[in-house]
Design an enzyme around this catalytic site. Structure first.
Site, PDB file in Angstrom:
ATOM      1  N   GLN A  42       1.207   2.597  -4.266  1.00 53.66           N
ATOM      2  CA  GLN A  42       0.455   2.056  -3.140  1.00 53.66           C
ATOM      3  C   GLN A  42       1.370   1.328  -2.159  1.00 53.66           C
ATOM      4  O   GLN A  42       2.120   0.441  -2.569  1.00 53.66           O
ATOM      5  CB  GLN A  42      -0.604   1.077  -3.660  1.00 53.66           C
ATOM      6  CG  GLN A  42      -1.552   0.569  -2.578  1.00 53.66           C
ATOM      7  CD  GLN A  42      -2.504  -0.488  -3.109  1.00 53.66           C
ATOM      8  OE1 GLN A  42      -2.089  -1.610  -3.389  1.00 53.66           O
ATOM      9  NE2 GLN A  42      -3.762  -0.127  -3.265  1.00 53.66           N
ATOM     10  N   GLU A  80     -11.004  -2.264  -6.258  1.00 50.41           N
ATOM     11  CA  GLU A  80      -9.992  -3.118  -6.891  1.00 50.41           C
ATOM     12  C   GLU A  80     -10.605  -4.455  -7.292  1.00 50.41           C
ATOM     13  O   GLU A  80     -10.328  -5.005  -8.348  1.00 50.41           O
ATOM     14  CB  GLU A  80      -8.818  -3.327  -5.932  1.00 50.41           C
ATOM     15  CG  GLU A  80      -7.661  -4.093  -6.564  1.00 50.41           C
ATOM     16  CD  GLU A  80      -6.418  -4.093  -5.659  1.00 50.41           C
ATOM     17  OE1 GLU A  80      -5.380  -4.505  -6.156  1.00 50.41           O
ATOM     18  OE2 GLU A  80      -6.501  -3.683  -4.500  1.00 50.41           O
TER      19      GLU A  80
END
Lengths: 325, 395, 325, 395
Positions: free
Chosen positions: D128, D246
């Site tokens: 990421q 998340e």
């Protein structure tokens, strides 16, 4: 696994919420301050709505509901600050005639330690009681509340929970054995935790409303991070505790899913913590106004303190949890 | 860096102690908490005794009738009166510790000679009219209006959190004299006689259930312009003299009482419960008590640092906000611990079962007020963040 | 009563501050990470400045100063994160030849419990030591540090405080009796509390600087109440603890003013709490950057944890305080 | 309100448990924490095993190769793999739990068919590239620039907190494609091959002393426009799909590990120290341990409520912020308590004296990251205050 309210449960919650809004608006609660907290007509309205007979089978005039439902009901009673020996009368239904129907107001007290070594007992609502139940290691005892030699306390902590101090209690009639006593301790703790989590949630709403309205420094105080974050922490405490309390209800209904003692100890602990901390935070958000008698904020934290001492305070539950890890 | 009191400080202590030993046996028990006339009589009689012995206004300058004692001697005074359980300052609080010092700093000589001496003698009692329902933390937003009319101001509005208003002779009053100025700039500081017509005092019940404070409703109360202290519209600055004091050392005598409260709680922890299951037998409870003792000791040391700094610089430093923040937090912890130790006895403000539990329950409620009154903990943190640490203000 | 620094004390503080800025700038501290934390040249510079001989009489080459002064000096060493067995070498001066002059690096360890029932000993800086002192109930023992069979720990918590684990220690030579041991426990705790309060103050400065510079959401983060109040709480902890630590020094110098045991237990407790809480808060203020090795924030909280375990951690001091109320 | 798993959920559990019992003995011990190629090989091999057994991408839709399991079954999966001490998702984390779900929600069918299957099979690893040194809490302030040049974007800038970058094949990258638009409106979401030229990856040492994360330096990296997911300048919205996840359930498997960590700490408290002076003999320590157990149990119940709500509404609710705030606080308390119990053994990340102390010390450091990563506790409180409680935004 579906850990949210069913449609029936939502409907029940709504019914109790309406009952409280109708019979126990804050003006009524405040008016009970000078009347010992318990008013017979209102008590009977609770009974008529089925609050004390939730667990009784339908054949005995009850609703035949489980603990998930009674937890929801008591959460609403806690949220509305309804005073009186709600948990004890609910426990007594089915054992003490007249409890379920609201004809009698049944209170109770836990007695610990061996005879002769006991500290003074603090009894709530004694003047309003028809019967006093005593819970100890041996079982449950029914005592004529009028025969209790108790000194009334002039200034109770919670104005809606008058208390007497009794050095000893008259001998009573045993109405249940140690197994029932043990079961009552569990259910009593679960229902009290529901009252506490109701309080913990109610003060979030109260404090948030105030923080949106009250302006200082040309802004609503809720726009200040210091206040906003206080409120966010209150929300977190209430939500986490609510999950624990609902889980306690589910474990009582279905002990196969896990350790019911652990679920209930955890619920009482988390709900007690949440109600005590949120109660204080709610006053803090109200600032000076929260320190006035007229504003309701103080009633919540005082009730939370009272309820924490019933069926095992936070410390005792933490000790119990430790033994169960 | 010296914590030993000097010879002259110890001499002062000796003199005071001797006097206290002699006179305290002649002082009766305090009146009931809600007997306001009785409390005025009791507190002012004590003030008169202090005055006659030369202990009145110990921090006030000698030329204005005070003792001109050093800050260290003021600490000694608090230590000794607390140790001897002498009466508290009580209804004389505002006069001696708020209004008086403000008059000393800002008033004309006429005003001083009119008002100061009666405060010292216990002849006149003062109260404070600062806060308003809409102006709490944001005190400068106060809206009580004063309109000039000849030699008077005509004042209307509402005040809250006025202590001892029922028995006060004068009120130190903040009013708005210029509604168009920025909010800090249009305020004036007035002396209001409490027998003024148009003034109504109503008791304000607090969460103790008692009425330590009042609300005041002012409806066209006429106050002579001669009663203004400082310039018109300069009242905010005048008031701040009092305020830095309030945040500075006003909590010191309370700290000494808190140490006694902790000792009393230790006694309860040692004497309640059954043998082997007393709260004191619990290592966790003991540690929490020990921790609180360390906090209170540290606050006492901090007080001595603050006092020393005040002596050296002549003004109370920021130590006041540091003290108040930590002291409030300690009192919350002490209160919560006390109620856990008391268990069911905590359900009563009155003593239960022979233990001195009532003080602890009152203390728990008091803690709630500490993090709010005289600047909430949130405001104190702003002060420290911006004025001491130099952090940027919010936009 | 005059509880602020005297002119001499301010001058001393200034001298040590300059010594640290010159000999131990952060770049030097960081460079010691790979060199075991102790570097002999730097150690001697500390000795030359008199850091280890503060209490020795001038006739013995010392400065003849009191504990108020040593507390000030150690506060500065703590603030600058100076690593190594500073407290032990300072205690050893006058008993172990070469300690005061910095020729020897003298470390130490406290040993508790009866022989045979002891848990493994964790020894700091063993590889850098010339002598190891052992403090127990019977007194102080000098052990040849090279003879200690200790396993080096691969990943110490504090990169500047390498540690070994030893199951037992070789027999040593007794260099002082139980009275000295007791006195060392007091002075060791006082000096360690000074290091801790130095740390607690240093991170206030570090975090405040960062909060003024770092911008997020188009503003310096220090303008947000959430950050501002975190920093204010850090300041409060440091200031309150500092008052306690200075009082501990004053009590050591003049036991007539009060209970020295209580003053020192309180100081160690308050300083430990402040350093630990402030250390964590400093990282929090730094956000993600605080979690990087490169930024210094982590070094403070790690050192605080190390120092808390020396001469009685917070819990033990709280217990000691309770006994002294 | 039912905590009992349904018959089909229990059937899934049985099937999974049987498979785990069979295959886990064939899985070797995990490689060293800093052996990155080894970790990639180990984690992707496990992913391949999951895939072949039909357990890969259990939350992904069936038509895209996943199992299409219900949220409750996902919980069962986490419970069982944790109980059996199966390998963690490891280097496949971003692909399976961040980038994959984003592609499922927002990518074109060509993009899906190119990228999804290799994630499920353990063939390709993702990382990421969101955070930047100057854009932490304020992620939308990111400054990595992407300039359109023909069919490519030319990207320059710096990213931080990239996990597994050393062994990743692709990166989900947020870049600024319109520097003149308001900051949330000029961002695009790109797929960056990790073998692109102009990309440099440097390990980022954390306060553990190890390098779990990397920094990425991008110097005119060319990324095909075809690699953009979603519309140009609409990347913020695309990224938020991943983000709410998340904050939602990513910490759930951690919670189960934390329960084991607490049990391990109880074991240490019971077995260290001398008889009668073990940490466990201390009522205060016991209560703190019990309190933590209650907190973790409550968080587990909260997870089940969150999962139920997600099942009913199709999106994760605000429960994620509630969970993260409380979980972070609990981990801080657990970490601090653990180090107090360990005493001197806490000076080492490695085990001391036979006790499993190293896990506790690592856990203490981990707690510090929890209140910062993926939205600091301060940001989470803002989210709850403004989005849930409806409090006014700051000016």
């Amino acid at each position: 696994m579906d850990f949210e309210l069913s449609d029936d449960q939502e409907a029940l919650q709504e019914v109790v919420r309406k009952l409280c809004a109708g019979a126990f608006p804050m003006a009524t609660i405040r008016s009970l301050e000078d009347r010992g907290g318990v008013e017979r007509d209102l008590w009977r309205r609770l009974a008529d709505a089925g609050v004390f007979s939730l667990h009784l089978p339908e054949s005995a005039g009850g609703a035949g509901l489980g603990s998930c439902e009674s937890v929801l009901v008591f959460e609403e009673l806690g949220r509305a600050l309804v005073p009186g020996p709600l948990v004890w009368t609910h426990l007594a239904a089915g054992i003490v005639d007249g409890a379920a129907t609201g004809e009698l107001v049944v209170g109770g007290v836990e007695r610990r330690g061996p005879p002769g070594r006991r500290t003074p007992l603090v009894v709530e609502h004694l003047a309003a009681l028809d019967r006093l139940l005593v819970l100890d290691e041996a079982g449950v005892w029914e005592v004529d509340s009028a025969a209790v030699a108790g000194e009334p306390v002039q200034h109770p902590l919670d104005p809606l929970t008058p208390v007497h101090v009794a050095q000893e209690l008259p001998g009573g009639r045993q109405v249940a054995g140690p197994d029932t006593a043990a079961a009552w301790r569990l259910e009593g703790a679960a229902l009290t935790s529901a009252l506490l989590v109701g309080l913990a949630g109610a003060v979030v709403d109260t404090a948030v409303s105030y923080a949106k309205e009250r302006r200082q420094f040309e802004r609503p105080i809720g726009s200040f991070q210091a206040v906003k974050h206080l409120l966010a922490d209150m929300l977190v405490r209430a939500e986490v505790a609510r999950a624990a309390v609902y889980a306690a209800g589910a474990h009582l209904d279905d002990p196969g899913i896990g350790d019911v003692h652990r679920a209930i100890a955890g619920a009482k602990l988390m709900a007690g913590d949440a109600a005590l901390a949120n109660g204080k935070a709610c006053i803090q958000v109200h600032g000076g106004m929260g320190f006035t008698w007229e504003v309701d904020a103080h009633l919540y934290v005082k009730r939370a303190r009272v309820l924490d001492t019933i069926f095992g305070p936070v410390d005792a539950q933490a000790e119990a949890m430790a033994e169960l890890i | 860096m010296n914590l030993r009191y000097s010879e002259s400080e110890e001499r002062f202590r000796g003199e005071l102690r001797e006097w206290l030993d002699r006179v305290l046996p002649t002082v009766g028990p305090p009146p009931a908490i809600d007997d306001w006339p009785g409390r005025r009589a009791y507190d002012t009689a004590w003030q008169r005794m202090l005055f006659e012995a030369g202990f009145a206004g110990i921090s006030w300058p000698k030329e204005l009738g005070g003792r001109g004692a050093s800050p260290a001697e003021q600490l000694v005074f608090l230590e000794e009166t607390e140790r001897a359980h002498a009466p508290y300052v009580g209804v004389n609080f505002v006069g001696l510790l708020h209004a008086g010092p403000t008059l000393i700093a800002e008033a004309t000589s006429e005003q001083r000679s009119r008002y100061l001496s009666p405060i010292l003698r216990g002849d006149e009692v003062w109260c404070q009219g600062f806060s308003e329902p809409g102006a709490g933390s944001d005190l400068a937003a106060l809206r009580t209006r004063a309109v000039r009319d000849g030699d008077d101001y005509v004042v209307s509005g509402q005040k809250i959190w006025t202590s001892h208003a029922e028995v006060a002779d004068f009120c130190e009053l903040l009013v708005r004299t210029d509604p168009d100025a920025p909010k800090h700039r249009g305020i004036s500081w007035l002396i209001m006689p409490m027998d003024s017509s148009g003034l109504e005092v109503r008791p304000l019940r607090t969460i103790y259930g008692s009425s330590e404070f009042s609300e005041m409703f002012l409806d066209e109360v006429r106050i002579p312009v001669a009663n203004r202290v400082g310039a018109e519209n300069d009242g905010w600055r005048v008031a701040m003299v009092t305020f830095s004091f309030e945040r500075g050392t006003a909590l010191v005598s309370e700290l000494l009482q808190t140490m006694e409260l902790l000792e009393s709680l230790v006694e309860i922890a040692r004497s309640t419960g059954t043998e082997g299951a007393r709260p004191w037998d619990d290592a966790g409870i003991r540690r929490e008590l020990g921790h609180l003792a360390a906090d209170l000791d540290a606050l006492w040391s901090l007080t001595k640092r603050n006092v020393t700094q005040a002596s050296r610089t002549g003004v109370p430093g920021v130590g006041g906000s540091v003290f108040k923040l930590h002291y409030s937090e300690v009192r919350h912890r002490l209160g919560d611990l006390a109620l856990r130790i008391l268990g069911r006895a905590s359900l009563s403000f009155d003593d239960v079962g022979g233990a001195r539990s009532g003080d602890q329950v009152h203390g728990w409620v008091h803690a709630i007020s500490l993090s709010i009154a005289a600047g909430t903990s949130q405001i104190q943190r702003n002060i420290l963040g911006e004025r001491v640490l130099g952090l940027p203000r919010e936009r």
